[in-house]
Design a protein around this motif. Structure first.
Motif, PDB file in Angstrom:
ATOM      1  N   LYS A  73       0.824  -1.210   0.000  1.00 16.69           N
ATOM      2  CA  LYS A  73       0.000   0.000   0.000  1.00 16.69           C
ATOM      3  C   LYS A  73       0.864   1.270   0.000  1.00 16.69           C
ATOM      4  O   LYS A  73       0.561   2.250  -0.672  1.00 16.69           O
ATOM      5  CB  LYS A  73      -0.945   0.002   1.201  1.00 16.69           C
ATOM      6  CG  LYS A  73      -2.069  -1.023   1.099  1.00 16.69           C
ATOM      7  CD  LYS A  73      -2.973  -0.930   2.324  1.00 16.69           C
ATOM      8  CE  LYS A  73      -4.134  -1.902   2.221  1.00 16.69           C
ATOM      9  NZ  LYS A  73      -5.038  -1.810   3.348  1.00 16.69           N
ATOM     10  N   TYR A  75       0.597   4.063  -2.507  1.00 15.98           N
ATOM     11  CA  TYR A  75       0.346   5.464  -2.152  1.00 15.98           C
ATOM     12  C   TYR A  75       1.468   6.367  -2.673  1.00 15.98           C
ATOM     13  O   TYR A  75       1.218   7.456  -3.200  1.00 15.98           O
ATOM     14  CB  TYR A  75       0.241   5.604  -0.612  1.00 15.98           C
ATOM     15  CG  TYR A  75      -1.014   4.949  -0.021  1.00 15.98           C
ATOM     16  CD1 TYR A  75      -2.150   4.767  -0.800  1.00 15.98           C
ATOM     17  CD2 TYR A  75      -1.053   4.599   1.344  1.00 15.98           C
ATOM     18  CE1 TYR A  75      -3.260   4.200  -0.230  1.00 15.98           C
ATOM     19  CE2 TYR A  75      -2.173   4.028   1.892  1.00 15.98           C
ATOM     20  CZ  TYR A  75      -3.292   3.813   1.079  1.00 15.98           C
ATOM     21  OH  TYR A  75      -4.393   3.255   1.620  1.00 15.98           O
ATOM     22  N   GLN A  76       2.652   5.824  -2.472  1.00 15.03           N
ATOM     23  CA  GLN A  76       3.807   6.638  -2.918  1.00 15.03           C
ATOM     24  C   GLN A  76       3.736   6.849  -4.404  1.00 15.03           C
ATOM     25  O   GLN A  76       4.002   7.956  -4.928  1.00 15.03           O
ATOM     26  CB  GLN A  76       5.128   5.927  -2.539  1.00 15.03           C
ATOM     27  CG  GLN A  76       6.362   6.738  -2.839  1.00 15.03           C
ATOM     28  CD  GLN A  76       6.426   8.025  -1.993  1.00 15.03           C
ATOM     29  OE1 GLN A  76       6.057   8.066  -0.826  1.00 15.03           O
ATOM     30  NE2 GLN A  76       6.867   9.162  -2.563  1.00 15.03           N
ATOM     31  N   SER A 111      -0.163  14.981  -3.723  1.00 16.55           N
ATOM     32  CA  SER A 111      -0.676  14.514  -2.447  1.00 16.55           C
ATOM     33  C   SER A 111      -2.092  14.961  -2.196  1.00 16.55           C
ATOM     34  O   SER A 111      -2.889  14.210  -1.627  1.00 16.55           O
ATOM     35  CB  SER A 111       0.243  15.032  -1.324  1.00 16.55           C
ATOM     36  OG  SER A 111       0.298  16.450  -1.363  1.00 16.55           O
ATOM     37  N   TYR A 153      -4.522  13.005  -4.691  1.00 11.88           N
ATOM     38  CA  TYR A 153      -4.528  11.574  -4.334  1.00 11.88           C
ATOM     39  C   TYR A 153      -5.239  11.359  -3.005  1.00 11.88           C
ATOM     40  O   TYR A 153      -5.966  10.384  -2.812  1.00 11.88           O
ATOM     41  CB  TYR A 153      -3.093  11.031  -4.282  1.00 11.88           C
ATOM     42  CG  TYR A 153      -3.046   9.522  -4.010  1.00 11.88           C
ATOM     43  CD1 TYR A 153      -3.348   8.642  -5.031  1.00 11.88           C
ATOM     44  CD2 TYR A 153      -2.723   9.060  -2.721  1.00 11.88           C
ATOM     45  CE1 TYR A 153      -3.320   7.318  -4.762  1.00 11.88           C
ATOM     46  CE2 TYR A 153      -2.687   7.717  -2.475  1.00 11.88           C
ATOM     47  CZ  TYR A 153      -2.996   6.792  -3.522  1.00 11.88           C
ATOM     48  OH  TYR A 153      -2.963   5.467  -3.265  1.00 11.88           O
ATOM     49  N   GLY A 154      -5.101  12.302  -2.074  1.00 15.72           N
ATOM     50  CA  GLY A 154      -5.773  12.197  -0.793  1.00 15.72           C
ATOM     51  C   GLY A 154      -7.263  12.286  -0.953  1.00 15.72           C
ATOM     52  O   GLY A 154      -8.016  11.563  -0.306  1.00 15.72           O
ATOM     53  N   GLN A 180      -8.621   9.076  -2.354  1.00 14.95           N
ATOM     54  CA  GLN A 180      -8.662   8.025  -1.331  1.00 14.95           C
ATOM     55  C   GLN A 180      -9.836   8.211  -0.415  1.00 14.95           C
ATOM     56  O   GLN A 180     -10.464   7.229   0.008  1.00 14.95           O
ATOM     57  CB  GLN A 180      -7.338   8.044  -0.529  1.00 14.95           C
ATOM     58  CG  GLN A 180      -6.157   7.520  -1.305  1.00 14.95           C
ATOM     59  CD  GLN A 180      -6.330   6.065  -1.698  1.00 14.95           C
ATOM     60  OE1 GLN A 180      -6.766   5.274  -0.904  1.00 14.95           O
ATOM     61  NE2 GLN A 180      -5.991   5.750  -2.943  1.00 14.95           N
TER      62      GLN A 180
END
Length: 594
Positions: free
Chosen positions: A527, A531-532, A540, A543-544, A547
């Motif tokens: 994960k 995520y990276q 960030s 992508y946050g 999520q």
């Protein structure tokens, strides 16, 4: 004319005598029919019969010896002769006729029947008288047929006139002896039997007594005869001999017949020097025949000889209350003996003997009969042996050593019987009946002994029972010990199993935790890497946000509430509206009404 007259006179002188002679000749003619016989009686003659004579042989007045046969006979002038026509004598088949002569020579003293002479069966009276025929009852008879017999000389007795002459008509029948019978003959004429004999000896040449004259000429004796008649039909003069038909002597299987003859040739012993208790003779001699009769039927004259039946099978004789079917042991009873200890008791004994066929004549010559052998030989031998031998033993010896006493008796009796030409097969001791007092003592002793044995057995049984109880208790305790030991072992096994199970579960937990940590670590690492990679590619913030939306979608979270409560702009009650809205939402819809 004169010549004719002379010829006529000459003719009549010649013819008339001839005619007279012819007439007289026919007057003297006699005709005898076929079924008749002519008896001539001369009325007168120049010669007369001698005193005592009744039949004329030489032309004397009276009954003539010669008869007239059927046919024409001349010369019997009616003035001088009288002809009687009498029927011929007819003898039916199966019968005979007896003859009585009215005249002839006198029968010699010592004889009762007249001798037979050649006279053509009594049809020739002249031959009968001239050849020495004797007056009275004749030895000769006439058999079935027709005869021209002069009744002036002979009286013929047939079955038709037998009663008139004092005879039974059945005596005039031919003597018949059936196949299973034998005819015993008793003659009425002949020389007297010798005083030392009971029957006449056998003579030959008389055709089984059918020729009495030959029997007398051969020296036959009157009275009972040794010779017998076998089966058949015999023309025998009942005045001469009487026949008694008796059954043949039958010797059954398993027997022989020893003949004891009271007549016959002179006694001549053939038994030999070793046999000193009797004598034997050959067949046909007086005495005990050395050759026995074998099984079958024999033409034995039981009037002059006796046949003793001797069994050749084993004979069982019982000295007891029972009797065998042959009944030879009917007079035998239990043997009473006295033992060494003074007790009298009874023995039942069975003796088995055997007599060989060749030894049977010796046995009969010695004893006279089988019954005499049993009564006078076997009974003393067997009885005395047991009486003598019992004195050497007690009653209990006989009871306890019965087989040994039996073996000793068999050996002794076998040797004793051998001297009498009898084979001893076996000696058997039956019931032994000791005194009641001794038996009561023995019975009481036996009962006491049995009681003692019973008590001993009961004591042994009680000991066995106690031992069994002890062993049973020990077995029960042992079972408990074994159960406890087994319980300990089981508990130890359970504990060991629990330890092993705990160790296994711990190891399993460690392995599972290690696996889970490793998995979480790997998952987190994956994960993190994901995520990276997302941060790197989207940044960030973006992508946050992605999520966050992903989590809301995965968790099915509500972002906007179902009822929103707030104050309206016109001062309406927002809470009340919210409650109404919730109630409306929860209440089911009403059905529509058309």
């Amino acid at each position: 004319m004169k010549t004719i007259f002379l010829y006529s006179i000459q003719y009549w002188f010649i013819t008339l005598p001839v005619l007279g002679i012819i007439a007289l000749y026919f007057i003297s003619c006699v005709y005898i029919p076929e079924s008749k016989v002519g008896i001539v009686i001369k009325r007168f003659a120049f010669k007369n019969l001698q005193p005592g004579e009744i039949i004329a042989l030489n032309g004397e007045a009276g009954y003539q010896a010669d008869t007239l046969a059927p046919g024409l006979h001349f010369g019997f002038w009616i003035v001088q002769y009288h002809i009687e026509k009498v029927p011929m004598i007819r003898v039916p088949q199966g019968e005979l006729a007896l003859i009585v002569a009215k005249t002839g020579a006198a029968i010699p003293p010592g004889r009762i029947l007249a001798q037979t002479v050649d006279c053509d069966h009594f049809q020739d009276a002249r031959a009968f008288l001239t050849h020495g025929g004797e007056k009275g009852r004749q030895l000769g008879v006439i058999t079935a047929g027709s005869y021209r017999i002069n009744p002036a000389l002979f009286t013929v007795i047939t079955s038709e006139n037998a009663h008139q002459n004092g005879l039974d008509p059945r005596l005039l029948r031919i003597q018949h002896v059936d196949p299973d019978l034998v005819g015993i003959v008793t003659t009425q004429d002949g020389k007297p039997i010798d005083q030392t004999e009971i029957a006449g000896p056998i003579v030959h040449g008389h055709d089984n007594f059918q020729n009495p004259q030959a029997f007398l000429n051969a020296g036959g004796s009157r009275g009972l005869q040794e010779q017998v008649l076998l089966s058949g039909q015999w023309n025998i003069n009942p005045w001469f001999a009487q026949i008694e038909a008796v059954p043949m002597f039958e010797i059954p299987i398993g027997h022989v017949g020893v003949v004891i003859s009271f007549v016959g040739k002179a006694h001549l012993d053939i038994s030999g020097p070793d046999f000193k208790h009797g004598d034997l003779v050959d067949v046909g001699h007086k005495g005990v025949w050395g050759m026995p009769l074998l099984p079958g039927k024999h033409p034995v004259n039981t009037r002059i000889m006796r046949v003793e039946l001797v069994p050749t099978t084993n004979i069982v004789l019982n000295w007891a209350t029972r009797t065998e079917s042959h009944a030879f042991d009917a007079k035998l009873s239990s043997i009473t003996v006295r033992s060494r200890d003074g007790f009298a008791f009874n023995l039942d004994v069975s003796q088995i003997i055997h007599i060989g066929s060749n030894e049977a004549p010796k046995v009969i010559s010695r004893a006279g009969s089988l019954q005499n052998l049993i009564d006078h030989v076997l009974q003393p031998i067997v009885g005395n042996y047991f009486r003598n031998s019992a004195q050497d033993y007690t009653v209990l010896d006989f009871l306890s050593a019965r087989s040994q006493r039996q073996s000793e008796a068999a050996s002794h009796i076998e040797a004793a019987l051998r001297e009498y030409d009898v084979e001893g097969i076996d000696t058997l001791i039956g019931d032994i009946t000791p005194p009641e007092s001794l038996m009561k003592t023995q019975t009481d002793r036996k009962l006491a002994e049995e009681c003692r044995k019973t008590y001993e057995m009961q004591e042994a049984a009680e000991k066995q029972r106690q031992q069994l109880v002890r062993q049973t208790s020990l077995a029960d305790i042992q079972n408990q010990v074994v159960s406890a030991e087994q319980g300990v072992n089981i508990a130890e096994l359970h504990a060991t199993a629990a330890v092993k199970k705990s160790e296994g579960e711990a190891a399993s937990t460690r392995l599972r935790a290690s696996g889970d940590a490793e998995a979480i670590r790997a998952t987190g690492q994956a994960k993190a890497d994901a995520y990276q990679a997302g941060v790197t590619s989207l940044g960030s913030d973006v992508y946050g946000m992605l999520q966050a939306f992903q989590i809301i979608a995965d968790k099915n979270l509500r972002v906007v509430p179902d009822v929103l409560v707030n104050g309206g702009p016109n001062g309406q009650n927002g809470i009340l509206d919210a409650l109404m809205a919730m109630m409306t939402k929860q209440r089911p819809a009403l059905p529509s009404v058309n």
